[in-house]
Design an enzyme around this catalytic site. Structure first.
Site: not given
Ligand code: 9MR
Length: 554
Positions: A157, A481, A523, A532
């Site tokens: 993101d 992602h 994938d 991601e």
């Molecule tokens: O890495 C994060 C994971 O531990 C959480 O369970 C998840 C849901 O809250 O969010 C992950 O972090 C994301 C972040 O909120 C937004 N940018 C992408 C991150 C990786 O997926």
């Protein structure tokens, strides 16, 4: 399944055959250039994996040490990918994972000279960011415009989060502190190269300067994040022009910020000729942040509560950590190591007896423990305190070493099902860091070899058969992602980025082919829960892969 890059001449060499066949069988190592068999071995007995229904047999050819290019052959099974035995075999992954951060830079264009075919215009400028209602103060009321340019995109993101930058920066700075001689000469072909500062630090500074803008100069508190109200679509950076906000200040963000800036101050003191004033600015920022946290010891970033009270509603990532003891421990450790001021030691002593746990974005006390041990001589810690901390890390590492023989992939990763969650590959890499710390403390090679099993895991010796670092290996992640990788029209993903890895949580609702903890990886770019990429996953990969390169017996 094996490290798709290959092996060091003098380190263990293991390939895993996924099979149900228990008949006595051999394997051979074959030269890739002339198809001659150069080594004959026996497969181990059939072993069940405790984290899936897979069964495996191990091909161990550690005794074979001749540099070259080979493949593994087993009757009735497809030949392995070609692999190399060489003394710098993981260097490619080590440099690529560090270079990965350059591609995440937010507010500057990436030129072809550095970015190759992934060159692109600048992303979000972030020079006119709004104070969100949740962050409003008398001095900075809602709608005040501030400037927070630069930094790295967090992940797939386009937002920037202080909590996640915290562990990321701490891990990269620690990599430098632990292996400064190695990193002093490591070049990553970035614009700053050759400016008298090592490239790992040049890269860190790009995010550090952004972090410094996230501190409210009026009170020292630090905003949780700089984001859109909602996630951008799958477009290139800089395409959307939606408003950007800084959100409520919080205790976790402020303590993480204090830790990073304190550690940065310590490191950049040595570069004051090249970077005049940076170390001083960082130390000042760290002290002010610490003071804010003392006055605000329990401010959680709770996005649901914020959305009930304020608008616009914010739906980007939360990183809503509600337990601040570990951030306190880490910040106190960094501030103590930098200032040697006893007030921080006093704070630290409140937590110093807690058991060691694996670091992740919501749990950072381990970073404090590593820092105290790394600096124990300079800090005059009592010998009983140093011994206690050392024992803590070694017994933590021992449990990992002891788990290897019963693991069907002969890695530390996968010791328990809990290893497989959102961002599981960062667990593998962080376990590797714990083992490297144990090695640095003891010089016992069993810890270094155990750390290598997890680098092997990430680069292909795992139940999915993927190498999870983009652009590296024969069968690696192709569809992360990651908005730029999806939107740029280039087949290959942006290189040097670590995919999250198997996660049976499947929070993305995508259609997975395999559902067990260690196989639950997809994938496809829809799979934000398993595929991601994120800065806090790349950082331990940078540490682990470069540490292994620096420490190998060559
Ligand atoms: O890495 C994060 C994971 O531990 C959480 O369970 C998840 C849901 O809250 O969010 C992950 O972090 C994301 C972040 O909120 C937004 N940018 C992408 C991150 C990786 O997926």
């Amino acid at each position: 399944r094996m490290n798709q890059l290959g092996f060091y001449p003098n380190a263990p060499k293991v390939a895993i055959v996924v099979t149900k066949d228990s008949a006595d069988a051999g394997f051979t190592i074959v030269s890739a250039s002339n198809n001659k068999v150069v080594y004959n071995g026996k497969l181990s007995a059939l072993q069940h994996s405790s984290n899936s229904s897979l069964q495996t047999r191990t091909a161990d050819f550690s005794k074979f040490k001749t540099p070259g290019k080979y493949f593994v052959a087993v009757k009735g099974v497809e030949n392995s990918y070609p692999f190399t035995i060489s003394k710098n075999v993981n260097y490619v992954a080590a440099v690529a994972s560090l270079k990965g951060y350059y591609y995440q830079r937010v507010s500057m264009p990436l030129y072809e000279k550095y970015a190759g075919k992934w060159a692109r215009p600048a992303g979000h400028p972030d020079t006119a960011v709004l104070i969100h209602a949740s962050a409003a103060t008398t001095e900075r009321p809602e709608g005040t415009v501030i400037s927070c340019p630069g930094g790295w995109y967090d992940a797939g993101d386009y937002n920037k989060y202080i909590v996640n930058s915290g562990i990321t920066m701490g891990t990269l700075l620690s990599a430098y502190e632990d292996f400064s001689g190695y990193f002093d000469t490591l070049k990553t072909n970035i614009p700053e190269e050759g400016n008298g500062v090592p490239d790992i630090l040049n890269e860190v500074i790009y995010n550090l300067r952004w972090m410094l803008t996230m501190q409210d100069p009026n009170d020292g508190g630090v905003y949780n994040k700089c984001t859109n109200a909602a996630f951008d679509g799958m477009v290139m950076p800089g395409v959307t022009k939606l408003p950007r906000y800084v959100l409520q200040k919080g205790t976790a963000a402020t303590l993480d910020f204090a830790a990073v800036t304190a550690q940065a101050a310590r490191i950049f003191k040595k570069f004051s000729a090249q970077l005049p004033g940076l170390a001083d600015s960082c130390e000042k920022a760290a002290l002010a942040a610490w003071q804010w946290a003392l006055k605000n010891p329990n401010v959680r970033y709770d996005q649901n509560a914020i959305n009930k009270q304020f608008s616009p509603k914010i739906t980007t990532g939360g990183y809503g950590d509600g337990r601040f003891v570990d951030e306190g421990c880490w910040a106190a450790a960094e501030l103590f190591a930098t200032t040697k001021d006893g007030q921080y030691l006093y704070e630290l002593r409140k937590y110093i007896n807690d058991p060691m746990t694996l670091p992740n974005w919501g749990n950072v006390s381990g970073l404090g423990i590593y820092t105290l041990l790394r600096n124990s001589k300079a800090l005059d810690l009592s010998s009983s305190e140093t011994e206690m901390l050392k024992r803590k890390v070694l017994s933590f590492a021992n449990a990992y070493v002891e788990a290897i023989p019963s693991n069907a992939f002969k890695t530390v990763m996968g010791k328990s099902k809990a290893d497989f969650n959102w961002g599981s590959n960062s667990n593998a890499a962080n376990q590797g860091i714990a083992l490297i710390n144990a090695y640095l403390l003891s010089k016992d090679k069993k810890y270094l070899d155990a750390a290598l099993t997890n680098l092997d895991y990430i680069l292909g010796r795992n139940a999915t058969g993927y190498c999870f670092l983009t652009g590296v290996g024969t069968k690696s992640t192709m569809n992360p992602h990651h908005r730029p990788s999806v939107a740029d029209g280039i087949v290959e993903p942006v290189p040097g980025l670590l995919a999250g890895g198997p996660n049976p949580g499947r929070q993305d609702g995508c259609k997975y082919e395999f559902l067990e903890p260690e196989t639950c990886y997809l994938d496809e770019s829809c799979s934000y829960a398993s595929n991601e990429i994120a800065i806090n996953w790349n950082a331990p990969m940078v540490y682990l892969s470069n540490a292994i390169e620096a420490l190998q017996d060559k």
